[in-house]
Design a protein around this motif. Structure first.
Motif, PDB file in Angstrom:
ATOM      1  N   LEU A 203      12.210   9.493  22.689  1.00  0.00           N
ATOM      2  CA  LEU A 203      12.334   8.290  23.102  1.00  0.00           C
ATOM      3  C   LEU A 203      11.194   7.778  23.921  1.00  0.00           C
ATOM      4  CD1 LEU A 203      16.170   8.380  24.030  1.00  0.00           C
ATOM      5  CD2 LEU A 203      15.217   7.374  21.883  1.00  0.00           C
ATOM      6  N   PRO A 204      10.568   6.799  23.619  1.00  0.00           N
ATOM      7  CA  PRO A 204       9.555   5.971  24.215  1.00  0.00           C
ATOM      8  C   PRO A 204       9.546   6.135  25.875  1.00  0.00           C
ATOM      9  CG  PRO A 204      10.345   4.283  23.175  1.00  0.00           C
ATOM     10  CD  PRO A 204      10.963   5.588  22.739  1.00  0.00           C
ATOM     11  N   PRO A 205       8.273   6.054  26.331  1.00  0.00           N
ATOM     12  CA  PRO A 205       8.486   5.870  27.750  1.00  0.00           C
ATOM     13  C   PRO A 205       8.580   4.832  28.319  1.00  0.00           C
ATOM     14  CG  PRO A 205       6.182   6.353  27.204  1.00  0.00           C
ATOM     15  CD  PRO A 205       6.967   6.150  26.038  1.00  0.00           C
ATOM     16  N   LEU A 206       9.433   4.324  29.525  1.00  0.00           N
ATOM     17  CA  LEU A 206       9.592   3.207  30.137  1.00  0.00           C
ATOM     18  C   LEU A 206       9.320   3.114  31.447  1.00  0.00           C
ATOM     19  CD1 LEU A 206      13.489   2.687  29.021  1.00  0.00           C
ATOM     20  CD2 LEU A 206      11.402   1.536  28.193  1.00  0.00           C
ATOM     21  N   GLY A 207       8.920   1.846  31.915  1.00  0.00           N
ATOM     22  CA  GLY A 207       8.888   1.675  33.410  1.00  0.00           C
ATOM     23  C   GLY A 207      10.026   1.287  34.022  1.00  0.00           C
ATOM     24  N   ASN A 208      10.059   1.417  35.456  1.00  0.00           N
ATOM     25  CA  ASN A 208      11.191   1.099  36.272  1.00  0.00           C
ATOM     26  C   ASN A 208      11.727  -0.232  35.825  1.00  0.00           C
ATOM     27  OD1 ASN A 208      13.164   1.236  38.190  1.00  0.00           O
ATOM     28  ND2 ASN A 208      11.812   0.146  39.462  1.00  0.00           N
ATOM     29  N   GLY A 209      12.831  -0.477  35.416  1.00  0.00           N
ATOM     30  CA  GLY A 209      13.367  -1.879  35.077  1.00  0.00           C
ATOM     31  C   GLY A 209      13.018  -2.440  33.761  1.00  0.00           C
ATOM     32  N   GLU A 210      12.183  -1.587  32.993  1.00  0.00           N
ATOM     33  CA  GLU A 210      11.594  -2.139  31.873  1.00  0.00           C
ATOM     34  C   GLU A 210      12.732  -2.195  30.547  1.00  0.00           C
ATOM     35  OE1 GLU A 210       7.819  -1.644  28.669  1.00  0.00           O
ATOM     36  OE2 GLU A 210       8.278   0.010  30.309  1.00  0.00           O
ATOM     37  N   ARG A 212      12.425  -3.608  26.518  1.00  0.00           N
ATOM     38  CA  ARG A 212      11.528  -3.911  25.377  1.00  0.00           C
ATOM     39  C   ARG A 212      12.322  -4.216  24.335  1.00  0.00           C
ATOM     40  NH1 ARG A 212       8.285   0.708  26.068  1.00  0.00           N
ATOM     41  NH2 ARG A 212       8.087   1.063  24.002  1.00  0.00           N
ATOM     42  N   GLY A 213      13.826  -4.355  24.315  1.00  0.00           N
ATOM     43  CA  GLY A 213      14.696  -4.558  23.204  1.00  0.00           C
ATOM     44  C   GLY A 213      14.738  -3.222  22.238  1.00  0.00           C
ATOM     45  N   ALA A 233      17.193   5.830  10.715  1.00  0.00           N
ATOM     46  CA  ALA A 233      16.846   4.486  11.707  1.00  0.00           C
ATOM     47  C   ALA A 233      15.446   4.822  12.098  1.00  0.00           C
ATOM     48  CB  ALA A 233      17.692   4.554  12.880  1.00  0.00           C
ATOM     49  N   THR A 234      14.493   3.766  12.392  1.00  0.00           N
ATOM     50  CA  THR A 234      13.390   3.927  12.536  1.00  0.00           C
ATOM     51  C   THR A 234      12.986   3.062  13.926  1.00  0.00           C
ATOM     52  OG1 THR A 234      12.852   1.686  11.419  1.00  0.00           O
ATOM     53  CG2 THR A 234      12.360   3.939  10.257  1.00  0.00           C
ATOM     54  N   THR A 235      14.180   2.294  14.472  1.00  0.00           N
ATOM     55  CA  THR A 235      14.004   1.843  15.846  1.00  0.00           C
ATOM     56  C   THR A 235      15.440   1.995  16.469  1.00  0.00           C
ATOM     57  OG1 THR A 235      14.640  -0.466  15.101  1.00  0.00           O
ATOM     58  CG2 THR A 235      12.205   0.215  15.398  1.00  0.00           C
ATOM     59  N   VAL A 236      15.348   1.931  17.827  1.00  0.00           N
ATOM     60  CA  VAL A 236      16.659   2.085  18.333  1.00  0.00           C
ATOM     61  C   VAL A 236      16.863   1.150  19.463  1.00  0.00           C
ATOM     62  CG1 VAL A 236      15.819   3.968  20.065  1.00  0.00           C
ATOM     63  CG2 VAL A 236      18.277   3.881  19.565  1.00  0.00           C
ATOM     64  N   ALA A 237      18.116   0.901  19.761  1.00  0.00           N
ATOM     65  CA  ALA A 237      18.628  -0.182  20.652  1.00  0.00           C
ATOM     66  C   ALA A 237      19.009   0.370  22.009  1.00  0.00           C
ATOM     67  CB  ALA A 237      19.571  -1.030  20.266  1.00  0.00           C
ATOM     68  N   ASN A 238      19.445  -0.228  23.044  1.00  0.00           N
ATOM     69  CA  ASN A 238      20.071   0.194  24.391  1.00  0.00           C
ATOM     70  C   ASN A 238      19.006   1.127  25.053  1.00  0.00           C
ATOM     71  OD1 ASN A 238      22.738   0.439  22.451  1.00  0.00           O
ATOM     72  ND2 ASN A 238      22.731  -1.079  23.872  1.00  0.00           N
ATOM     73  N   HIS A 239      17.818   1.067  24.918  1.00  0.00           N
ATOM     74  CA  HIS A 239      16.967   1.845  25.610  1.00  0.00           C
ATOM     75  C   HIS A 239      16.044   1.192  26.485  1.00  0.00           C
ATOM     76  CE1 HIS A 239      14.424   5.230  26.728  1.00  0.00           C
ATOM     77  NE2 HIS A 239      13.165   4.965  26.136  1.00  0.00           N
ATOM     78  N   ALA A 240      16.696   0.794  27.666  1.00  0.00           N
ATOM     79  CA  ALA A 240      16.231  -0.111  28.774  1.00  0.00           C
ATOM     80  C   ALA A 240      16.489   0.706  29.834  1.00  0.00           C
ATOM     81  CB  ALA A 240      16.819  -1.586  28.889  1.00  0.00           C
ATOM     82  N   ALA A 316      15.406   5.830  36.493  1.00  0.00           N
ATOM     83  CA  ALA A 316      16.636   6.619  35.938  1.00  0.00           C
ATOM     84  C   ALA A 316      16.988   6.458  34.461  1.00  0.00           C
ATOM     85  CB  ALA A 316      17.850   5.498  36.683  1.00  0.00           C
ATOM     86  N   ILE A 317      17.590   7.327  34.042  1.00  0.00           N
ATOM     87  CA  ILE A 317      17.843   7.311  32.651  1.00  0.00           C
ATOM     88  C   ILE A 317      18.382   6.071  31.873  1.00  0.00           C
ATOM     89  CG2 ILE A 317      17.826   9.794  32.256  1.00  0.00           C
ATOM     90  CD1 ILE A 317      20.973   9.541  31.958  1.00  0.00           C
ATOM     91  N   SER A 318      18.127   5.743  30.581  1.00  0.00           N
ATOM     92  CA  SER A 318      18.608   4.515  30.053  1.00  0.00           C
ATOM     93  C   SER A 318      20.049   4.617  29.245  1.00  0.00           C
ATOM     94  CB  SER A 318      17.483   4.089  28.823  1.00  0.00           C
ATOM     95  OG  SER A 318      17.613   4.988  27.796  1.00  0.00           O
TER      96      SER A 318
END
Length: 373
Positions: A203-210, A212-213, A233-240, A316-318
Protein backbone atom coordinates in the motif's frame (compact mmCIF):
# COMPACT_ATOMS: atom_id res chain seq x y z
CA UNK A 1 -27.88 -28.77 -3.20
CA UNK A 2 -26.62 -25.30 -2.25
CA UNK A 3 -25.45 -24.72 1.29
CA UNK A 4 -27.24 -21.63 2.57
CA UNK A 5 -26.54 -19.17 5.38
CA UNK A 6 -28.12 -16.25 7.21
CA UNK A 7 -25.91 -13.89 9.22
CA UNK A 8 -27.37 -12.15 12.28
CA UNK A 9 -25.51 -9.15 13.79
CA UNK A 10 -23.78 -9.24 10.41
CA UNK A 11 -22.08 -5.83 10.49
CA UNK A 12 -20.21 -5.17 7.26
CA UNK A 13 -20.24 -8.90 6.51
CA UNK A 14 -16.85 -10.36 7.45
CA UNK A 15 -18.24 -13.73 8.50
CA UNK A 16 -20.58 -13.74 5.50
CA UNK A 17 -17.63 -13.06 3.18
CA UNK A 18 -15.73 -15.98 4.71
CA UNK A 19 -18.69 -18.34 4.37
CA UNK A 20 -19.08 -17.26 0.74
CA UNK A 21 -15.36 -17.96 0.13
CA UNK A 22 -16.09 -21.46 1.44
CA UNK A 23 -18.95 -21.91 -1.02
CA UNK A 24 -22.01 -21.04 1.06
CA UNK A 25 -24.78 -18.90 -0.39
CA UNK A 26 -25.58 -16.10 2.06
CA UNK A 27 -29.27 -15.27 1.71
CA UNK A 28 -29.69 -12.49 4.28
CA UNK A 29 -28.02 -10.41 6.96
CA UNK A 30 -29.44 -8.39 9.84
CA UNK A 31 -27.94 -5.52 11.81
CA UNK A 32 -29.03 -2.19 13.26
CA UNK A 33 -25.81 -0.33 12.27
CA UNK A 34 -26.87 1.61 9.17
CA UNK A 35 -23.40 2.31 7.75
CA UNK A 36 -22.44 -1.36 8.09
CA UNK A 37 -25.68 -2.30 6.35
CA UNK A 38 -24.78 -0.15 3.34
CA UNK A 39 -21.38 -1.89 3.18
CA UNK A 40 -23.07 -5.30 3.48
CA UNK A 41 -25.52 -4.49 0.68
CA UNK A 42 -22.74 -3.33 -1.62
CA UNK A 43 -20.51 -6.33 -0.96
CA UNK A 44 -23.17 -9.06 -0.78
CA UNK A 45 -25.45 -8.23 -3.73
CA UNK A 46 -27.20 -11.61 -3.67
CA UNK A 47 -28.15 -11.31 -0.01
CA UNK A 48 -30.99 -9.30 1.48
CA UNK A 49 -29.96 -6.85 4.20
CA UNK A 50 -32.63 -6.45 6.87
CA UNK A 51 -32.08 -3.28 8.89
CA UNK A 52 -33.15 -2.91 12.50
CA UNK A 53 -32.81 -4.45 15.96
CA UNK A 54 -33.01 -8.21 16.20
CA UNK A 55 -35.85 -7.86 18.72
CA UNK A 56 -38.04 -6.68 15.82
CA UNK A 57 -36.91 -9.38 13.38
CA UNK A 58 -39.68 -11.93 12.82
CA UNK A 59 -39.33 -15.49 11.62
CA UNK A 60 -42.03 -14.92 9.00
CA UNK A 61 -40.11 -11.99 7.53
CA UNK A 62 -36.89 -14.00 7.34
CA UNK A 63 -38.65 -16.89 5.65
CA UNK A 64 -40.37 -14.50 3.25
CA UNK A 65 -37.21 -12.68 2.08
CA UNK A 66 -35.16 -15.88 1.75
CA UNK A 67 -37.83 -18.16 0.27
CA UNK A 68 -37.00 -20.81 2.86
CA UNK A 69 -39.21 -23.03 4.98
CA UNK A 70 -38.33 -23.92 8.60
CA UNK A 71 -35.65 -26.62 8.60
CA UNK A 72 -34.23 -25.79 5.16
CA UNK A 73 -31.43 -23.38 6.15
CA UNK A 74 -27.98 -24.95 6.34
CA UNK A 75 -26.34 -22.58 8.83
CA UNK A 76 -27.46 -19.64 10.96
CA UNK A 77 -24.45 -17.53 11.89
CA UNK A 78 -24.12 -14.59 14.20
CA UNK A 79 -22.07 -12.80 16.81
CA UNK A 80 -24.23 -10.94 19.33
CA UNK A 81 -22.66 -7.57 20.24
CA UNK A 82 -19.66 -8.25 22.41
CA UNK A 83 -19.37 -5.09 24.52
CA UNK A 84 -20.99 -6.76 27.50
CA UNK A 85 -18.52 -9.63 27.35
CA UNK A 86 -15.35 -7.76 26.44
CA UNK A 87 -12.34 -7.63 28.72
CA UNK A 88 -12.24 -3.92 27.83
CA UNK A 89 -15.57 -3.43 29.60
CA UNK A 90 -14.89 -3.77 33.32
CA UNK A 91 -18.58 -3.52 34.19
CA UNK A 92 -19.48 -6.55 32.10
CA UNK A 93 -21.99 -9.04 33.42
CA UNK A 94 -25.17 -10.90 32.67
CA UNK A 95 -27.20 -7.93 33.97
CA UNK A 96 -26.11 -5.94 30.89
CA UNK A 97 -28.98 -5.97 28.38
CA UNK A 98 -26.49 -6.61 25.55
CA UNK A 99 -25.50 -9.88 27.23
CA UNK A 100 -29.03 -11.21 26.73
CA UNK A 101 -29.12 -10.52 23.00
CA UNK A 102 -27.97 -14.08 22.39
CA UNK A 103 -31.45 -15.12 23.54
CA UNK A 104 -32.83 -13.25 20.53
CA UNK A 105 -30.42 -15.27 18.40
CA UNK A 106 -31.79 -18.42 20.06
CA UNK A 107 -35.35 -17.31 19.26
CA UNK A 108 -34.38 -17.12 15.59
CA UNK A 109 -32.68 -20.53 15.81
CA UNK A 110 -35.86 -22.05 17.24
CA UNK A 111 -37.99 -20.50 14.50
CA UNK A 112 -35.78 -21.26 11.51
CA UNK A 113 -34.53 -24.68 12.68
CA UNK A 114 -31.25 -24.51 10.73
CA UNK A 115 -29.22 -27.70 10.51
CA UNK A 116 -26.14 -25.90 11.88
CA UNK A 117 -25.42 -22.84 13.99
CA UNK A 118 -22.23 -20.79 14.28
CA UNK A 119 -21.94 -18.20 17.01
CA UNK A 120 -18.86 -16.05 17.65
CA UNK A 121 -17.83 -13.91 20.60
CA UNK A 122 -14.93 -12.51 22.56
CA UNK A 123 -13.05 -14.62 25.10
CA UNK A 124 -14.34 -12.34 27.87
CA UNK A 125 -17.60 -14.27 27.65
CA UNK A 126 -15.96 -17.01 29.73
CA UNK A 127 -15.51 -14.73 32.73
CA UNK A 128 -19.12 -13.58 33.13
CA UNK A 129 -20.45 -15.08 36.33
CA UNK A 130 -17.80 -17.78 36.26
CA UNK A 131 -18.91 -19.02 32.86
CA UNK A 132 -22.61 -18.28 33.30
CA UNK A 133 -23.05 -16.92 29.78
CA UNK A 134 -21.37 -19.90 28.08
CA UNK A 135 -23.36 -22.36 30.16
CA UNK A 136 -26.62 -20.52 29.41
CA UNK A 137 -25.96 -20.53 25.66
CA UNK A 138 -25.28 -24.28 25.61
CA UNK A 139 -28.16 -25.15 27.92
CA UNK A 140 -30.69 -23.10 25.98
CA UNK A 141 -29.55 -24.52 22.66
CA UNK A 142 -29.74 -28.04 24.09
CA UNK A 143 -33.30 -27.32 25.22
CA UNK A 144 -34.34 -26.72 21.61
CA UNK A 145 -32.47 -29.73 20.26
CA UNK A 146 -28.96 -28.48 19.42
CA UNK A 147 -25.73 -30.09 20.51
CA UNK A 148 -23.03 -27.39 20.79
CA UNK A 149 -19.30 -27.20 21.37
CA UNK A 150 -17.16 -24.11 21.68
CA UNK A 151 -13.45 -23.51 21.19
CA UNK A 152 -11.12 -20.52 21.23
CA UNK A 153 -9.78 -19.93 17.73
CA UNK A 154 -6.72 -17.75 17.05
CA UNK A 155 -7.08 -15.76 13.84
CA UNK A 156 -3.33 -15.88 13.16
CA UNK A 157 -3.51 -19.70 13.00
CA UNK A 158 -5.65 -19.35 9.87
CA UNK A 159 -3.57 -16.84 7.89
CA UNK A 160 -4.83 -13.59 9.42
CA UNK A 161 -1.87 -11.25 10.19
CA UNK A 162 -3.21 -10.38 13.63
CA UNK A 163 -3.30 -11.68 17.19
CA UNK A 164 -7.01 -12.16 17.71
CA UNK A 165 -8.80 -14.66 19.97
CA UNK A 166 -12.45 -15.49 19.52
CA UNK A 167 -14.78 -18.07 21.04
CA UNK A 168 -16.61 -19.94 18.28
CA UNK A 169 -19.67 -22.04 19.10
CA UNK A 170 -20.58 -24.68 16.50
CA UNK A 171 -23.73 -26.76 16.87
CA UNK A 172 -26.26 -28.86 15.00
CA UNK A 173 -29.58 -30.63 15.48
CA UNK A 174 -28.77 -33.60 13.20
CA UNK A 175 -26.46 -35.66 15.39
CA UNK A 176 -23.25 -35.05 13.44
CA UNK A 177 -20.14 -35.06 15.67
CA UNK A 178 -18.90 -31.48 16.16
CA UNK A 179 -15.32 -30.29 15.85
CA UNK A 180 -13.49 -27.07 15.02
CA UNK A 181 -11.04 -26.27 12.22
CA UNK A 182 -7.40 -27.20 12.78
CA UNK A 183 -4.73 -24.45 12.53
CA UNK A 184 -2.98 -24.13 9.19
CA UNK A 185 -0.45 -21.34 9.84
CA UNK A 186 2.47 -20.96 12.24
CA UNK A 187 5.63 -22.81 13.24
CA UNK A 188 5.55 -26.47 12.25
CA UNK A 189 2.40 -26.06 10.14
CA UNK A 190 1.75 -25.97 6.41
CA UNK A 191 2.22 -22.20 6.15
CA UNK A 192 4.10 -19.55 8.15
CA UNK A 193 2.23 -16.77 9.92
CA UNK A 194 1.22 -13.89 7.66
CA UNK A 195 3.28 -10.85 8.69
CA UNK A 196 2.33 -7.18 8.66
CA UNK A 197 4.64 -6.67 5.66
CA UNK A 198 2.96 -9.56 3.85
CA UNK A 199 -0.35 -7.81 4.51
CA UNK A 200 0.17 -4.07 3.92
CA UNK A 201 3.61 -3.66 2.34
CA UNK A 202 2.12 -2.97 -1.10
CA UNK A 203 0.00 0.00 0.00
CA UNK A 204 1.41 3.42 -0.94
CA UNK A 205 2.87 5.75 1.71
CA UNK A 206 0.68 8.43 3.26
CA UNK A 207 1.33 11.59 5.20
CA UNK A 208 -0.47 12.35 8.45
CA UNK A 209 -4.11 13.05 7.59
CA UNK A 210 -3.58 12.42 3.86
CA UNK A 211 -6.50 11.22 1.74
CA UNK A 212 -5.90 10.77 -1.99
CA UNK A 213 -9.09 8.79 -2.67
CA UNK A 214 -8.56 5.60 -4.64
CA UNK A 215 -4.86 4.83 -4.96
CA UNK A 216 -2.71 2.47 -7.02
CA UNK A 217 -0.64 -0.23 -5.36
CA UNK A 218 3.11 0.19 -4.93
CA UNK A 219 5.32 -1.42 -7.55
CA UNK A 220 7.15 -4.67 -6.97
CA UNK A 221 6.08 -8.26 -6.62
CA UNK A 222 3.02 -8.82 -4.47
CA UNK A 223 3.00 -11.44 -1.71
CA UNK A 224 0.55 -14.37 -1.99
CA UNK A 225 -1.60 -12.70 0.69
CA UNK A 226 -1.65 -9.40 -1.21
CA UNK A 227 -2.54 -11.17 -4.46
CA UNK A 228 -5.36 -13.00 -2.69
CA UNK A 229 -6.88 -9.80 -1.29
CA UNK A 230 -6.29 -7.70 -4.41
CA UNK A 231 -8.05 -10.08 -6.78
CA UNK A 232 -8.11 -8.29 -10.12
CA UNK A 233 -8.00 -4.78 -8.63
CA UNK A 234 -5.44 -2.20 -9.73
CA UNK A 235 -6.52 0.50 -7.26
CA UNK A 236 -7.89 0.43 -3.74
CA UNK A 237 -10.24 2.58 -1.63
CA UNK A 238 -10.36 3.49 2.09
CA UNK A 239 -6.57 4.10 2.24
CA UNK A 240 -6.51 7.44 4.06
CA UNK A 241 -4.59 8.37 7.20
CA UNK A 242 -6.42 9.83 10.19
CA UNK A 243 -5.08 13.23 11.23
CA UNK A 244 -3.10 13.24 14.46
CA UNK A 245 -2.59 16.47 16.40
CA UNK A 246 0.78 18.17 16.84
CA UNK A 247 1.48 16.74 20.27
CA UNK A 248 1.11 13.19 18.93
CA UNK A 249 3.19 13.96 15.86
CA UNK A 250 5.94 15.20 18.21
CA UNK A 251 5.84 11.85 20.02
CA UNK A 252 5.93 9.49 17.02
CA UNK A 253 9.52 10.04 15.80
CA UNK A 254 10.80 8.79 19.16
CA UNK A 255 9.08 5.41 18.83
CA UNK A 256 11.07 2.73 16.93
CA UNK A 257 9.49 -0.38 15.34
CA UNK A 258 8.36 -2.58 18.21
CA UNK A 259 8.59 0.39 20.59
CA UNK A 260 5.84 1.99 22.63
CA UNK A 261 5.01 4.83 25.04
CA UNK A 262 8.15 3.96 27.02
CA UNK A 263 10.26 5.40 24.18
CA UNK A 264 8.59 8.81 24.32
CA UNK A 265 10.57 11.45 26.28
CA UNK A 266 9.00 12.00 29.70
CA UNK A 267 8.11 15.63 29.02
CA UNK A 268 6.10 14.60 25.91
CA UNK A 269 4.08 11.87 27.65
CA UNK A 270 0.35 12.43 28.28
CA UNK A 271 -0.22 13.47 31.90
CA UNK A 272 -1.82 10.18 32.89
CA UNK A 273 1.03 8.13 31.47
CA UNK A 274 3.63 10.12 33.37
CA UNK A 275 2.27 8.35 36.46
CA UNK A 276 2.14 4.91 34.80
CA UNK A 277 4.32 2.00 35.83
CA UNK A 278 6.74 0.80 33.18
CA UNK A 279 4.81 -2.49 33.12
CA UNK A 280 1.50 -0.78 32.32
CA UNK A 281 -0.16 -0.08 28.96
CA UNK A 282 2.20 -2.32 27.05
CA UNK A 283 0.57 -1.66 23.65
CA UNK A 284 -0.11 2.06 23.97
CA UNK A 285 1.65 4.21 21.41
CA UNK A 286 3.01 1.00 19.93
CA UNK A 287 4.68 0.97 16.52
CA UNK A 288 4.17 -2.13 14.44
CA UNK A 289 7.06 -4.22 13.12
CA UNK A 290 7.13 -5.41 9.52
CA UNK A 291 7.96 -9.00 10.47
CA UNK A 292 5.42 -9.29 13.31
CA UNK A 293 1.69 -9.75 13.77
CA UNK A 294 -0.70 -6.89 14.45
CA UNK A 295 -2.28 -6.54 17.86
CA UNK A 296 -6.06 -7.06 17.87
CA UNK A 297 -7.74 -4.62 15.50
CA UNK A 298 -10.34 -2.76 17.57
CA UNK A 299 -13.16 -0.42 16.57
CA UNK A 300 -10.78 2.53 16.90
CA UNK A 301 -7.22 2.15 15.66
CA UNK A 302 -6.31 4.83 18.16
CA UNK A 303 -2.62 5.09 19.02
CA UNK A 304 -3.65 5.79 22.64
CA UNK A 305 -5.23 2.30 22.73
CA UNK A 306 -2.70 0.03 21.09
CA UNK A 307 0.04 -0.59 18.54
CA UNK A 308 -1.55 1.16 15.58
CA UNK A 309 1.41 3.26 14.40
CA UNK A 310 2.66 2.33 10.93
CA UNK A 311 5.97 0.41 10.95
CA UNK A 312 7.98 3.15 9.23
CA UNK A 313 5.65 6.10 8.58
CA UNK A 314 4.78 8.60 11.32
CA UNK A 315 1.02 8.12 11.25
CA UNK A 316 -1.76 5.83 12.41
CA UNK A 317 -2.83 3.00 10.11
CA UNK A 318 -5.54 3.65 7.54
CA UNK A 319 -8.93 1.94 7.33
CA UNK A 320 -7.59 -0.14 4.41
CA UNK A 321 -4.54 -1.21 6.39
CA UNK A 322 -6.81 -2.22 9.27
CA UNK A 323 -9.00 -4.10 6.78
CA UNK A 324 -5.95 -5.90 5.35
CA UNK A 325 -4.96 -6.90 8.89
CA UNK A 326 -8.52 -8.27 9.25
CA UNK A 327 -8.17 -10.19 5.94
CA UNK A 328 -10.86 -8.24 4.06
CA UNK A 329 -10.53 -8.42 0.27
CA UNK A 330 -9.75 -5.09 -1.39
CA UNK A 331 -13.07 -5.08 -3.25
CA UNK A 332 -14.72 -4.52 0.13
CA UNK A 333 -15.33 -0.77 0.25
CA UNK A 334 -16.46 0.54 3.62
CA UNK A 335 -19.14 3.23 3.67
CA UNK A 336 -20.05 5.91 6.18
CA UNK A 337 -17.79 8.27 8.10
CA UNK A 338 -14.20 7.24 8.70
CA UNK A 339 -15.15 6.55 12.34
CA UNK A 340 -17.92 4.25 11.09
CA UNK A 341 -15.48 2.53 8.75
CA UNK A 342 -13.02 1.70 11.55
CA UNK A 343 -15.93 0.37 13.63
CA UNK A 344 -17.07 -1.89 10.78
CA UNK A 345 -13.57 -3.28 10.32
CA UNK A 346 -12.86 -3.77 14.03
CA UNK A 347 -16.18 -5.44 14.83
CA UNK A 348 -15.88 -8.00 12.05
CA UNK A 349 -14.96 -11.66 12.00
CA UNK A 350 -11.85 -11.79 9.76
CA UNK A 351 -13.07 -13.30 6.47
CA UNK A 352 -10.21 -15.83 6.37
CA UNK A 353 -11.25 -17.08 9.81
CA UNK A 354 -14.84 -17.24 8.53
CA UNK A 355 -13.62 -19.21 5.51
CA UNK A 356 -11.80 -21.71 7.76
CA UNK A 357 -15.01 -22.20 9.75
CA UNK A 358 -17.04 -22.53 6.52
CA UNK A 359 -14.60 -25.00 4.96
CA UNK A 360 -14.71 -27.10 8.12
CA UNK A 361 -18.52 -27.05 8.23
CA UNK A 362 -18.67 -28.20 4.61
CA UNK A 363 -16.29 -31.05 5.39
CA UNK A 364 -18.50 -32.14 8.31
CA UNK A 365 -21.61 -31.89 6.13
CA UNK A 366 -20.03 -33.89 3.31
CA UNK A 367 -18.76 -36.58 5.67
CA UNK A 368 -22.30 -37.00 6.98
CA UNK A 369 -23.66 -37.17 3.42
CA UNK A 370 -21.15 -39.85 2.45
CA UNK A 371 -22.04 -41.92 5.50
CA UNK A 372 -25.73 -41.55 4.75
CA UNK A 373 -25.11 -42.76 1.20
Amino acid sequence: MAHTAIDLFCGAGGLSAGLEMAGFTVLAGNDLFEAAGKTFEATHPHAKFISGPIEELTIDHLLDVTGLKPGELTVLAGGPPCQAYSVYNHQRGMHDSRATLFREYLRIVDGLRPEWIVMENVTGIYSIGGGEAVAAIKEELAAIGYDVKEAVLRAEDFGVPQERRRVVFIGNRIGTPISHPEPTHGPGRAFPFTTIKDAIGDLPPLGNGEDRGRVAYKGGEATPYQRLLRGNATTVANHAAPRLGKVNMDRLPHIPPGGSWRDIPFDLLPAGMKRAKRSDHTKRYGRMTWDGLSCTVLTKCDIHWGAYIHPDQDRAISVREAARLQAFPDWFEFTGSRTDQYVQVGNAVPPLLGKAIGDHLKALIETRSQKAA
